[in-house]
Structures are given as C-alpha cells and as structure tokens.
Enzyme design. Structure first.
Site, PDB file in Angstrom:
ATOM      1  CE  LYS A  85       1.962  -3.015  10.312  1.00  0.00           C
ATOM      2  NZ  LYS A  85       3.221  -3.669   9.940  1.00  0.00           N
ATOM      3  NE  ARG A  96       7.451  -1.213  14.254  1.00  0.00           N
ATOM      4  CZ  ARG A  96       6.406  -0.467  13.919  1.00  0.00           C
ATOM      5  NH1 ARG A  96       5.238  -1.018  13.708  1.00  0.00           N
ATOM      6  NH2 ARG A  96       6.536   0.840  13.797  1.00  0.00           N
TER       7      ARG A  96
HETATM    8  C1  7PJ Z   1       6.495  -2.220  10.622  1.00  0.00           C
HETATM    9  C2  7PJ Z   1       7.638  -1.457  10.836  1.00  0.00           C
HETATM   10  C3  7PJ Z   1       6.602  -3.644  10.587  1.00  0.00           C
HETATM   11  C4  7PJ Z   1       8.960  -3.348  10.981  1.00  0.00           C
HETATM   12  C5  7PJ Z   1       5.931  -0.143  10.591  1.00  0.00           C
HETATM   13  C6  7PJ Z   1       2.540   0.385  11.308  1.00  0.00           C
HETATM   14  C7  7PJ Z   1       3.320   0.804  10.129  1.00  0.00           C
HETATM   15  N1  7PJ Z   1       8.863  -2.007  11.018  1.00  0.00           N
HETATM   16  N2  7PJ Z   1       7.260  -0.153  10.808  1.00  0.00           N
HETATM   17  N3  7PJ Z   1       7.860  -4.154  10.767  1.00  0.00           N
HETATM   18  N4  7PJ Z   1       5.433  -1.380  10.490  1.00  0.00           N
HETATM   19  N5  7PJ Z   1      10.135  -3.938  11.149  1.00  0.00           N
HETATM   20  O1  7PJ Z   1       3.036   0.206  12.408  1.00  0.00           O
HETATM   21  O2  7PJ Z   1       1.296   0.229  11.106  1.00  0.00           O
HETATM   22  O3  7PJ Z   1       5.658  -4.414  10.373  1.00  0.00           O
HETATM   23  S1  7PJ Z   1       5.018   1.322  10.459  1.00  0.00           S
END
Ligand code: 7PJ
Length: 308
Positions: free
Chosen positions: A242, A277
């Site tokens: 990020k 994640r």
């Molecule tokens: C997240 C997500 C996160 C959850 C994305 C990216 C943006 N779902 N979906 N938590 N981020 N739960 O991966 O840069 O931080 S999309």
C-alpha cells in the site's frame, strides 16, 4: 422479514462447512500465534484465451494455484479495483468474472478457502452459490442489500472500515482520534450485523489500511492494532504494497514494496492479527516461518496449508 426466512432455506450446503473450516484455521492461528495468509487474486482483465475461459480467469486460476502451493490459507478473489480513483465495476461484470474462477478453484483446489472481495449484494449471493467460503466487504455490509445477502449466504464475513468512497477517499481523510473512530465504527457494524441475525462466529474485522487514511492515520492504526482486540473478533490486516509503504520507502512502484510489506506483515502478526492479506505469498510465508521459529526457539517442521 418473511422474505429472508424463506430465502434462508436456499443457503448453499457448504456454508456450515465454510464457517467450521475458517474457525478451525483461526483456532490454529490463535494457538500457534502465527496468522493465516490470505493471497490476493485479481480477476480484472477481459481478454479471451483459448481454453473457453476469459484470459483473466485462466491467469487468476494459475495465480491462485501458485499461492495455495506457496502456503496461502485463504485466496481472496476480487474483480473490482478499489484503489483510489478506480472506475466502478458493475455487479454483473463482477459475477461474470468471478463465478468461473470460483467454480474452477472449487474443482481444482478443493482444500483452499475462497474469499470474495466485493461490495455488491448480487455478487455476494452469486459467489456463495458458486461455492465461495468467505465474503470480504470493504464497506462492512453497509451497501444496499448486502447485510441481507451476506446473512442469507450463510458465510462468514470480513467487516472493514473505510472513510468515504474509493474514488475520493484519499482526498482529505480526517479524524480526531483515528483509532477510536475506526474501532467505534466497527463496533457499530458488528452490532448491526448481530442484531440482523449474523452469528458471532461469522464475523471478522479489519481497520482498512489505506481506505480514507493518511500515512500517519495508517501508522497510528498499525501502532495500536491491539486496541481492536477489545472488540473480540479476529482481526484481518491488509497492508501489502500500500501507498503508506511507498511514502516511507520513497518507492512509487507498488511491485517494489515487498520488503516494506513484509515488515508490516510481521508487525501485524506480532500485534495479534489473525489474517494477513498479501500479494506476495511465498515471501510472506517465508518471513512468518522464520519469525515463528524464533518465537518458538526451535526448528519444528510444520505442514503448511494443512487445513482441517
Ligand atoms: C483490503 C481489502 C484490505 C480487506 C483491498 C489493495 C486494495 N479487503 N481489499 N482489507 N484492500 N479486508 O489491496 O491495495 O486492506 S483492495
């Protein structure tokens, strides 16, 4: 609502299994102190390939298989880019992209837990019917019909905090006390979900790193991750690649933020996050294995991805 009661009968047979399998993995994560790894699989392009699937479906399936082989416990499939400034994707497009991938992965990776990253009620329902195990909603089931669709699906859900909407959320994020406000928002969404009938063991929470947050807001949330433990639900953290990492490292290329992403992953693990994640599964798994071996003070062979 009577409509919900009759719909509940159509809950896919796999939903009890989905809850049980996720709970079993989470218990193992809690006992070992080592978080689960959720690999990010983007299903975005529209080009055709020769095998009857869209080109992106083939690529997504290959990516998912590689992540599972590298030790991902959960695969998070997303068809909508929620990066700041991204164009919206219709639910019909999302379903068209996701369902063939979910069906193929259920067939080819029967032991993988499949999560679907969506804000759309129709997509939640279609994904659940196709065999998904987990709903990951960056708007915490606040969208039209989402709470009802999630409850009907029988699946567990990730409730994430976001300030504003993806297109504009990074323009001027503002908080008086970011930790208290994010925590209170999650507490309020938990209460709404519980009141609507979502069982306790079907809820996970996420502070939403990068979603309507400045670099300092993100860093404060990560510094104080333990503050979310009082809510009493398993915590998911997504810091991978990020922009706050780019800001610290002065690295504009997201693909070159792997070392910083691993540092964030280990920090979140140390603070008690139960699911990480990530984009870079083999790198994160290696880092977690070394970190855990040091915490244990012994080399004890571990079978990765040996789900219950
Ligand atoms: C997240 C997500 C996160 C959850 C994305 C990216 C943006 N779902 N979906 N938590 N981020 N739960 O991966 O840069 O931080 S999309």
């Amino acid at each position: 609502m009577p409509a919900n009661t009759s719909e509940a009968k159509r809950t896919p047979a796999s939903s009890h299994e989905a809850v049980a399998r996720l709970q079993s993995l989470l218990r193992r994560a809690e006992e070992s102190g080592r978080p689960l790894v959720m690999g990010i699989v983007n299903v975005t392009d529209d080009s055709f390939s020769g095998d009857g699937l869209k080109g992106d479906a083939t690529a997504a399936i290959e990516q998912a298989k590689a992540m599972a082989a590298a030790g991902a416990d959960i695969l998070d499939l997303g068809a909508e880019s929620t990066r700041p400034g991204a164009a919206p994707v219709s639910s019909a497009q999302e379903i068209q992209r996701l369902v063939p991938v979910i069906e193929a992965l259920r067939r080819d990776l029967p032991r993988a837990l499949l999560s679907v990253d969506t804000r759309n009620a129709a997509t939640m329902q279609a994904a659940a019917m196709a065999g998904a195990h987990l709903i990951n909603d960056i708007s915490a089931l606040d969208g039209e019909g989402s709470l009802e669709a999630a409850i009907r699906s029988g699946l567990p859900v990730v409730l994430m905090h976001m300030q504003g909407q993806p297109g504009t959320m990074q323009q001027a994020p503002r908080y008086d006390d970011v930790v208290a406000e994010v925590r209170d928002y999650l507490a309020q969404r938990i209460a709404a979900c519980r009141a609507a009938g979502l069982a306790r063991d079907r809820i996970l929470i996420d502070p939403g790193i990068g979603f309507g947050k400045s670099v300092d807001h993100n860093l404060t949330l990560l510094q104080r991750l333990q503050a979310f433990r009082v809510l009493g639900y398993p915590l998911l953290v997504g810091a991978s690649r990020k922009s706050f990492i780019g800001a610290i490292a002065r690295e504009p290329e997201a693909q070159r933020r792997v070392p910083g992403s691993i540092a964030a992953a280990l920090w979140a693990a140390q603070q008690g996050a139960r699911i990480l994640r990530v984009h870079d599964v083999p790198e994160t798994v290696q880092a977690l294995n070394v970190w855990q071996a040091m915490a244990r003070g012994a080399l004890k062979a571990e079978k990765p991805n040996d789900s219950a």
